[in-house]
Structures are given as C-alpha cells and as structure tokens.
Design a protein around this motif. Structure first.
Motif, short mmCIF file in Angstrom:
data_model
loop_
_atom_site.label_atom_id
_atom_site.label_comp_id
_atom_site.label_asym_id
_atom_site.label_seq_id
_atom_site.Cartn_x
_atom_site.Cartn_y
_atom_site.Cartn_z
N UNK A 1 -57.65 68.54 1.23
CA UNK A 1 -56.43 67.78 0.95
C UNK A 1 -56.47 66.50 1.79
N UNK A 2 -55.86 65.43 1.47
CA UNK A 2 -55.13 65.16 0.25
C UNK A 2 -56.07 64.70 -0.85
N UNK A 3 -55.94 65.29 -1.98
CA UNK A 3 -56.77 64.93 -3.12
C UNK A 3 -55.91 64.95 -4.38
N UNK A 4 -54.71 64.38 -4.23
CA UNK A 4 -53.73 64.51 -5.31
C UNK A 4 -53.79 63.37 -6.33
N UNK B 1 -51.14 73.49 -11.95
CA UNK B 1 -50.56 74.77 -12.37
C UNK B 1 -49.60 74.51 -13.53
N UNK B 2 -49.83 75.19 -14.64
CA UNK B 2 -49.02 74.97 -15.84
C UNK B 2 -47.56 75.35 -15.62
N UNK C 1 -46.02 76.23 -10.18
CA UNK C 1 -45.80 77.11 -9.04
C UNK C 1 -46.82 76.80 -7.96
N UNK C 2 -46.45 77.14 -6.74
CA UNK C 2 -47.34 76.83 -5.62
C UNK C 2 -47.08 77.83 -4.50
N UNK C 3 -47.95 77.82 -3.51
CA UNK C 3 -47.75 78.70 -2.36
C UNK C 3 -49.06 78.96 -1.65
N UNK C 4 -48.97 79.61 -0.50
CA UNK C 4 -50.19 79.86 0.27
C UNK C 4 -51.17 80.79 -0.45
N UNK D 1 -53.21 75.58 -4.81
CA UNK D 1 -52.05 74.78 -5.22
C UNK D 1 -50.98 75.13 -4.19
N UNK D 2 -50.88 74.32 -3.17
CA UNK D 2 -50.12 74.77 -2.00
C UNK D 2 -48.71 74.22 -1.88
N UNK D 3 -48.35 73.25 -2.71
CA UNK D 3 -46.98 72.73 -2.62
C UNK D 3 -46.52 72.40 -4.03
N UNK D 4 -45.20 72.36 -4.23
CA UNK D 4 -44.70 72.09 -5.59
C UNK D 4 -45.26 70.78 -6.14
N UNK D 5 -45.78 70.82 -7.33
CA UNK D 5 -46.32 69.61 -7.95
C UNK D 5 -47.72 69.25 -7.50
#
Lengths: 672, 450
Positions: free
Chosen positions: A416-419, A521-522, A525-528, A437-441
């Motif tokens: 990260x960051x590679x958004x 993520x379609x 959703x995100x999270x650890x 996918x660790x954070x919303x969006x």
C-alpha cells in the motif's frame, strides 16, 4: 487416547488404503441387480475405538453384503435390510393385525392379563398369524408416511440397511467416504466422519406398533411430531447426532462452567452437500443456544460462506444450557442428518498467509479460539500445486480444516498505497500477490509488462480460500482504457462453491507494453481478513480432469461407463487422451472412446471387464489424461467426483477420495 | 384517509400488491380507472387494429414435456418416450401429437404447432420471464404479454367493461411480475377461487356463504356510516371513492358479476369442458372473451414433473386435452376463434431423456433448449407445423422460434405495432417488439402462420 499440549499442524490426507470388511460375500447370479443408491447415513460418523449401529437409507439396497470406508480401520456387519411395504402387503398385514385385535377382544381373559403374560399372548398370536416384528415396524412406517400430512413417500430413501460398524482405536480422525456394497454393486459414496469425541444420539420418538385396546383397526396412529424432549449431553466435548423431520426442532442440554470458551460446530451441508430434490438444495441448519433461564444467548445460521452454523460463546456463569437445531424453513426428511461438535475445542478462523510456494517452508500465523499460546507455526508446503487443508491441534483435539493454496509461482505481498493507476505496484510475472482489501473503497493496482498478442492470465483466489472478498478484476492499458473485466468466474473444479466470486481474466494484450490490473471488491466490503491471492502470469495452458461417478459397476464380461469432465485452463483447447489402470497393480485397462476432442469438455468413456465372474473386493482405479501442450507431454491425474444436482437444476462436480470398480455377475435373462 | 383515497384513485407507488390490494384495485379500482387518468404513464394515441380482439393464454406452469404433448418422438426409444411411445394421428394429415391428447387430435385444423421454440434457459423464474416478455431478465423489469395487451387494448384505448381487461384464472404465478415497469395499473386481476366449485368464489366479488340480501344490508350499513362524506360533501376524492364503490357493488351484485356464475351454463356445456379446475377455467375464459376482455391467462399448475412424470401425465394430459379441445371447438362454434388467439406453452420443455435414476425414478427436468407451443385463432393459421427438432427432441433443427418471435406475432395479430413505444421508466426508447440494438435473440415473426 493420548493428548498433547503442543499445537501441531499438518495437512489432511484423504488418500489412504482401502480396507474392505464384509460380513457376507455371496455372489449369485440369481440375486444380482442394479447398483444401490444411498441418500443418507445416520449417524454420519462415529468415535475412534467404538462399535455402533448405523442406518443407511437409499434405493435398490437389496442383498447388502458390506460397507466400505475410505482410509481404512473400519469394519462392518450388515444386520438388516428394510424395504417399504407395497400397498398390497400393507393391506395383508393390516388385515391380520385386525384379526389379532379381534382375538384379543374375543378372549375374556386377555384384557385382564398382567403385562408380561399379555405380551406373551400377543407374541403367540402374532406367530400364529405369521406377522413378524418387522412387518409391524414396516406397517407403522407405511402408516406414518401415508397419514401424516407432513411426511411423504420418498422412494429414493425409502429402503434402509442397518449395519454395525467398528472403528479401530487408531483410525485417523477426519472425513471419509462410506459406500454400501450389495450383490448389485457398489453405492455412491457418502461423507462419514471419524471423530475424537464421545458420541450422543438424539432420542427417537417411541413407536408403538399396535393398539389392542383402541376401537380402531388395531394400528396405532403414530404422531411423529412429539414435543421436543431435550436430550442431556453428559460430558463435553461431545459430538451430537440427529435427524430433522418436517417441522421438528431437536434439543440438547449440557452443563457448562463459567469461563468456558464454547465452540459449537454443526455439520449438515458438509455431510450431504447437495439435495437434488429440495430448495434450498441442502439441509440449511440453524442453531440456537439458550441459558438456564431460557434466554437466547447465541444464534447461528452459517459461518462465513459455509452454510453450516458455527457458534462461539464464552460461558458467563455455571449452569445448564440448551441447544436447539432445526432447518431454517422447518423442512425435514430422513436425510436431514446433522452432527454437532460441542466443547472447548480448537477452532481456526483464519491463517496467514493464505498460501505459499510449493516445496517451501514458511511461517503461518493462526487465528481462532482455543488454540493455546503457539500462534505461529512452520509449515512445509506440499510439492503439488493446488488447494490443501490445514488443521490445528490443541490438547490433543483437532480443529476444523481451513484451505491453504500451494502455488508454483514466487510470492509477493501487496504494498500500500497502490490505489491508483499511478501508484500501482510493479510486479514481475509470474507471481502470486498476497493482497488485502483493507478499507472501505480500497482498490489495488498492479502494473505488469507483456507482449502484444501474448495470452496472459490473471486470477483471484479468495472465495475458494474462504475469505470474504468478492473480487472484480479490471485490466487497463497504459492510457487507462479498460480492456478487460471479470466479476465472477465459474470454477467447475470447486464443486462445493455455490457463489463463484473469484475473478479470472484471460487476455491477449493488444500491444507490447505495460498494463494495469485492478482488484476491487464487488460488494465494497473491507477488513483485516479480506485477503486475496492474485495470480499474474503468462497463460500456461493446461487442464484438470474429473471423472464421474466414483463408484463404477459392471457385470462380469460387461462394460463399465464413466464420464470424463475436462476443466480447460488458461485457454487450452487441444485434445486429451485418457488412460486407465488398476492403482495397486498398475495393470492398464483399455478404454473405449479414450480421446477427448479439441472441442469437447465432457466425454463418455467405457471399458470392458473380464468375464471371470464377480470380484471379491472392489479395486481402485486411476484415470489419467495426456496431452501435448507446447511441445511438452502433460499428464494429469483425474480426480474422482460425484455429479450432484442441487435444487432440481444446478449441477456440481463434488470430489471424493477414490474411484472404485466393482464387478458382479449379471442376472440371468428372464424367459420370454 | 386521504392517503387511502389517493391509493384508491391511483396515486400509489410501484410496491408489490397483496392479493387483497389487487382485489381492491381491480374491483374498486377497475371502476375507478374509468373515471380517472392516473400515473404519468399514458398510452400512446393510436387505436390498435388487428384480427385478434382477445387472447387466452394457457400457461402450463412448470414446463410441459414437448415430447409428450406436441412433438412426439416414438423412434427415440424408451429412454426418451417412456411409456408414451404411440403418438396419434390428427385430423390434419401428417401431424401427430401425444397419445393422451385424442380430443385435440380432432381439432388440429384449428391450431398450429411450433416445434422449435428455444431460449436455452432452464430456471423457472428466468424462463417464465423470457417466454412472457420476450426479453432476458436483466436490469429492467419488462411487462408480460398480458400487461402490454392491457396497456394497448385496455382502459386507455376504449375498453369500458367493469371486468378488468387482464384476468388471471385463478392464481397469479408469484414468480413473475406480469406488469413489470408498466406498474400496478396493468397487473392482472387474479380471480382466486375455483371455477369447478359452486359458487366460483371470485375474490372480492363472490363470497361463499354470503347471500345477495346480506350484501345489500352491508351496503346500507356502509352508507349509514359514511360520516366523512357528510362532513366533506364536495371533496373530489370522496366523491370518486363513492363512485368507485357504486361500481364495485355493480360488479358484485349486478350483471357483470354474473359473468362468473358458471351455473348459468348448461350441465352439458360444463361437462364438455371437464369438471375440473382447468376445464372450468377454459369455460370461464370463453365467457370472458364473450364479454370482450382482451387478455385472459389460465395458470395451469402441475407441470414441473421431476419425479413420477408419467403418472402425472396420465392425470394431467386428459384434463388438458378435454379442456383445451372444448375451448377451441366452442370458440370456433361461436365464431369467436377468428378474433381470439389461444396460445399454450410453458416456460420451457422437459429433458427428452427420462431421468430414471434415483432420486427421480422416471422424471423429466427443465429444458429450455427446445420445446413446443400451440397457437390458434386470432388470425393465426391452423393445421400447420412450424420448425422442427432432432430425432430426440433435444435440438432445434429447423426454423428456431424465440419467445420474442412468438409474442411479437401475437402483438401483430392484436394490431399492436411492433414499433409502438413502451413507457420505460428511465425514458429509454423501448419498442413493444425488441429492436436489433437490444441484442434479443430473434429469428423473425411467424409469417408462416399469419
């Protein structure tokens, strides 16, 4: 059973020797018939070192001779085969039963007999009337299914075979496959668990076969929907076994002490993955936990993407607790079989990383409950690429199994960051990227180089590894123009997956240079725990094979038939030649229609068996596919599978342990 | 109350209707619709012309097997035919149909068979949507043929009957939103009840156990309780409601309601159609056509025969045979067949190969790749066969007919121009018959039959 305090880890082995145990093996031409079909086994497992009865339900189960359990260390004795009464036979038994009642009424002394003499009177009269206990049992079942509006005749599970099984003390715990052998051949395999814990079985409602005092026909009306009487579970950990009939809620009670980290794990869909004639297409179990005051303290109707419930609950106070289990929409049938493992048991919720390079040794972090203090272990990745399973051990207990992806490529971690396109991680092909996918969006970009016209393959492994990521893959050219996109991609090789959320893009770059691959993520959703593995590679043409069914039956001198299903990988379109051999001896078996043409994905294959009569034990076969790909000869072992239907429409290839061939003697032709 | 009145006069949203709501709208509302111009969706200003004035759709809900009905394959072998391996000749030379359809065999000159229906979809919901809208289920929810007919031939185009213009006998499918984006105004009125029972308890119109005298008393009681009307005598909404109520009672107690009284038919006529729900539904459909109702669907359940298929066929095919043959003959005898389209099919066919293995034990599964339809009347030629399937009924071999081709042809016969616009909620230009830009599979209207 010895228990160890050390947390251990290993991958489950489903390959194993096949031990065949037969109580009787009499093959006669006159008795031979079509192959049996099994719909359920109850209970669907047992504890190591125990001896107990199981009930096998199905169709065409005449003349059972034994049971085969993959992995060995299980022996069996067939006890009894029940076949539903025909209407004519039911009428006949019923008439005789009415006569029994008449005789009872006509005898002035009979009504005043003490219970033991009364029973003797009844038994003697039954004998005179040529009614057996079995007749009465079958008549009661016949009545129940005819008269109870919630029950119905299900021919496919109408017959039963009672079998006594003995599981050796040292039998390896885990999921096996059980087949019934009859003189007509070998049944389809059913999942059967060898467990470590004491087993408890739900209390079946008592069935009285006849009612001599009543005014009716002497047949007792059977109410199979008695109020749930909770069965006590005396010792934890334990494995509970039960079946759910229409509208039924099963209940069990247990005592637990404050501070216990309880794990409750239901297996229902994991025992019988798909029901062909039910919607939803499996027994969708739900479990509820109540405390001693009757208050609901926990509920579960699935675990992640597995439809079977799992519950974690820290017991707040000493007391009696109650578990209830039922179908989510109160369906039920004889094949709604479940097992619940209950206790302070190790449970793996996740591992990290999700995979590694074949043949390497790496540190794997464990996440979950009741795992002890050792949360990181060294793991030797198997030499063969694919998905394998890891279990943890604590205090000698084995946890649930979680998938691990062994790949043939080097590994990298996302940085990260590679958004954005501009901040894309540059990676060198071929590679497996471990991302999150660790954070919303959050979206992750990767930059790769390729030659114009060269086929490339980008593939996500996430849902197949039980992570929540519902991936999309988008490919952009250097100018940021989208040149490919995929959301879901069906992997027919993943037979237990019903939402094929893992994306897969096969693309030929329009021109030499760089391209960008975006993972998102379609469902936003995100999270650890929202981990994925992304394969970025040049296309490597190949194939996998499944063969169905996994129980082949042939009459002596006749033909066995199977279907080969080709799973073409990275755009491989060429032909494949199949071969077969007996696994133990290596003896080749010539196949008919052995070549799968370039445009075919399924092929019907057959072979002839010698006319030397029935064989004593089924033999294990190996089917292989050979193809010339890019100048190389590629040989692939076919995975035995069952072609299962779900909810009347969907088909799934569900892998099993072994491919077995049984040979019986064909029945003589009937005189015209 | 005002909100309730707004609902009755049509200013409600597109939420799904309960049966009770549907009844209210269809009975109170059908009267109300005569008086109001609700919605933003107004039908286009043209008068449909065509040979057909009404449509009876016999919907074999669940999917009938084409081999056992209209496309028999006696040479395919027992694995395909099961016991139904002796098709029968019809009154049209060269056309044979299933052996359990002897009455229909006498009237093959009145209908044509399409043996090359195809869409390739095997899901009940998606295939039902495809066959009745002509389009695949995607983001938009298109209206079915009945709702489109109601839109173009109903109250917006001079239909004046108190009976709603789109009737379903007797149950809506529930798996299919008939009106789609046209909205609830174009949903069908589902009668409920059972036309084979006496009385045929049409929901909201005929209540079993309640006499006409009791209904009158209830009406008087309601009038005496109409205090709001006394307080607000000039309120337009209340006035409309009262008018609707009058119309509704006319429907319940007046001549219109008598339409549903099948005891007015002779016993011989009722027997001719078959004294069962399907047969009496066919008779009811004929009565509705006589009253000028533009679209009637008979939802005929029980064709989803994964198990015990042939046992089910032994029960159902004679019912279908008697009811449908009587309907065609009766319509023809009354001179109504020329102006009434009758079409009969389901959402798909069934697997030509019989599933003899456990757990099916002689069943047939869903099969959208190749199936059959019957069309008759309303200008469609009879005695014809369109398209063909292979020796086992597994593949279309000649002249594929996609759902859009069949229902497009029905629109054509009804005089609804294919290029007429549907009121797409997003303003997207959407024609009754899909144009090429939509990418809907089509092989052309049934010019062979028109």
């Amino acid at each position: 059973m010895g228990k160890s305090d050390a947390t251990q880890i290993g991958h489950s082995s489903r390959a194993g020797r096949l031990v065949v145990a037969f109580s009787v093996l009499v093959v006669s031409a006159a008795m031979a018939q079509r192959a049996p079909r099994v719909g359920y086994v109850y209970p669907a497992g047992g504890q190591q070192g125990t001896n107990f009865e199981i009930l096998i339900g199905g169709q065409g189960l005449d003349d059972p001779t034994g049971v085969l359990v993959s992995g060995g260390d299980v022996t069996s004795v067939v006890l009894e085969h029940d076949k539903p009464l025909s209407a004519v036979r039911a009428g006949d038994v019923s008439d005789r039963l009415a006569e029994l009642q008449q005789r009872f009424r006509a005898d002035p002394k009979a009504a005043s007999l003490p219970p033991n003499e009364r029973l003797a009177f009844i038994r003697q009269t039954l004998k005179e009337l040529e009614i057996t206990e079995k007749d009465l049992r079958l008549l009661a079942d016949y009545d129940r299914k005819r008269n109870d509006p919630k029950r119905q005749q299900n021919t496919q599970i109408g017959e039963t075979v009672r079998v006594r099984l003995t599981i050796a003390e040292g039998a390896q715990a885990g999921t096996r496959f059980l087949r019934l052998r009859t003189q007509g051949g070998l049944s389809n395999p059913m999942r059967f668990e060898i467990g470590q814990h004491p087993e408890v079985r739900e209390t079946e409602p008592p069935v009285d076969y006849f009612d001599l005092d009543g005014r009716g026909s002497g047949r007792r009306s059977v109410n199979s929907y008695q109020a749930a009487v909770a069965k006590p579970v005396e010792v934890l950990p334990a494995t509970i076994n039960g079946r759910i009939m229409p509208g039924e809620v099963d209940a069990f009670t247990f005592h637990a002490r404050a501070g216990t980290q309880l794990v409750l794990m239901v297996r229902a869909r994991n025992l019988i993955p798909y029901l062909a004639d039910a919607v939803p297409g499996w027994f969708q179990a739900v479990a509820t936990l109540y405390d001693s005051s009757g208050k609901e303290v926990a509920f579960s109707d699935d675990y992640g993407f597995d439809p079977d419930p799992v519950m974690f609950y820290k017991i707040p106070a000493d007391g009696d607790y109650r578990i209830e289990v039922r179908d989510s929409i109160y369906r039920g049938r004889e094949d709604f079989v479940y097992r619940i493992t209950l206790g302070e048991l190790p449970f793996l919720t996740a591992i990290s990383p999700l995979g590694g390079t074949v043949g390497s040794t790496l540190d794997v972090s464990l996440f979950g409950g009741n795992l002890g203090t050792e949360r990181k272990i060294q793991y030797a990745v198997p030499d063969k690429a694919g998905i394998t399973y890891i279990t943890a051990h604590h205090h000698g207990w084995t946890s649930n199994a979680v998938p691990f992806h062994a790949s043939a490529y080097p590994e990298e971690n996302e940085r990260e960051q590679n958004n954005t396109l501009g901040s894309a991680n540059e990676v060198k092909l071929p590679v497996i990227v471990n991302g999150r996918i660790d954070s919303p969006g959050d979206v992750d970009f990767y930059r790769v180089k390729g030659r114009g016209g060269q086929p490339m393959a980008f593939e996500i492994f996430a849902r197949r590894l039980n992570t929540p990521v519902d991936a999309t893959l988008t490919v952009f050219d250097t100018d940021g123009n989208q040149i490919a996109f995929n959301d879901d991609h069906e992997d027919p090789g993943s037979g237990l997956t019903t939402h094929h959320a893992d994306s897969n893009v096969f693309i030929k770059l329009p021109k030499t240079g760089e391209c960008f691959v975006r993972v998102a993520d379609a469902q936003h959703q995100s999270g650890p725990g929202n981990l994925y593995r992304l394969r970025l590679s040049m296309a490597e043409e190949g194939f996998a094979l499944r063969v169905t069914p996994s129980s082949l039956n042939a009459a002596s001198g006749g033909a066995a038939r199977l279907t080969a299903h080709v799973l073409r990988l990275d755009g491989y379109e060429g032909e494949i030649t199949l071969s077969a051999r007996i696994k133990s001896t290596g003896k080749a078996i010539p196949l008919n229609n052995a070549v799968i043409a370039a445009d075919q994905n399924d092929a019907e294959v057959s072979f002839t068996v010698p006319s030397s009569g029935a064989i004593e034990e089924p033999v294990e076969l190996l089917i292989q596919g050979t193809a010339k790909i890019g100048g190389r000869t590629v040989v692939v072992d076919a995975v035995p599978a069952e072609d299962m239907m779900q909810a009347f429409i969907y088909k799934h290839l569900v892998p099993v342990d072994d491919l077995l061939l049984d040979v019986h003697v064909a029945p003589p032709k009937k005189e015209p | 109350m005002r909100r309730e009145l707004q609902r009755l006069t049509g200013s409600f949203g597109g939420a799904p209707m309960s049966r009770r709501e549907a009844m209210r709208l269809s009975v109170y509302g059908s009267a109300g619709l005569l008086l109001t111009q609700p919605f933003g969706l107004r039908a286009q200003q043209f008068e449909p012309t065509g040979k057909a004035k009404s449509v009876i759709q016999v919907w074999l809900w669940g999917g009938p097997c084409h081999l056992d009905l209209f496309d028999p394959k006696p040479d395919a072998g027992r694995d395909y035919t099961g016991p139904l391996d002796k098709p029968i000749e019809t009154n049209v030379s060269g056309i044979r149909i299933g052996q359990l359809l002897p009455e229909l065999a006498k009237h093959a000159d009145k209908y044509s068979l399409i043996r090359s229906m195809t869409h390739g979809n095997n899901g009940h919901e998606t295939a039902a949507y495809l066959v009745q809208t002509g389009r695949a289920s995607e983001r938009d929810v298109f209206p079915g043929v009945g709702a489109v007919t109601s839109y173009f031939k109903g109250y917006d185009h001079g239909y004046k009957g108190l009976i709603p213009p789109y009737i379903v006998l007797t149950e809506p499918q529930g798996r299919f939103s008939e009106a789609g984006f046209l909205g609830p105004r174009y949903k069908p009125f589902a009668t409920g009840g059972n036309p084979a029972a006496t009385p045929f308890a049409v929901e909201g119109i005929i209540a079993p156990g309640i006499t006409e005298e009791q209904q009158q008393k209830r009406r008087q009681l309601m009038r005496s309780l109409n205090t709001l009307g006394g307080v607000l005598p000039g309120d337009a909404a209340i006035k409309t409601m009262v008018q609707n109520e009058e119309q509704a009672y006319e429907l319940i107690l007046g001549d219109s309601g008598k339409l549903f009284d099948l005891s007015l038919e002779s016993d011989a006529m009722r027997d001719r159609y078959g004294r069962n729900t399907f047969g009496q539904s066919c008779l009811m459909a004929r009565r509705l056509v006589e009253k000028g109702v533009p679209y009637i669907t008979i939802n005929y359940q029980g064709w989803d025969t994964h198990k015990q298929h042939f046992q089910a066929m032994n029960r159902k095919l004679p019912e279908l045979d008697q009811g449908l043959a009587a309907l065609l003959e009766d319509l023809a005898g009354r001179g109504l067949l020329e102006s009434t389209i009758v079409w009969c099919t389901g959402e798909f066919g069934r697997t030509p190969k019989v599933a003899n293995e456990s757990p099916w034990n002689g069943g047939r599964h869903h099969y959208g790749k190749c199936f059959s339809a019957l069309v008759a009347g309303g200008g469609f030629k009879g005695g014809q066969v369109v398209g063909s399937s292979d020796a086992r009924g597994e593949e279309v071999t000649e002249r594929p007919v996609y759902p859009a081709d069949l229902i497009g042809s029905i629109y054509t016969q009804l005089g609804i121009p294919g290029e007429a616009l549907l009121p797409h909620p997003m303003g997207t230009v959407t024609h009754v018959i899909p144009d090429k830009t939509e990418g809907v599979p089509m092989a052309g209207l049934l010019k062979e039959l028109i």
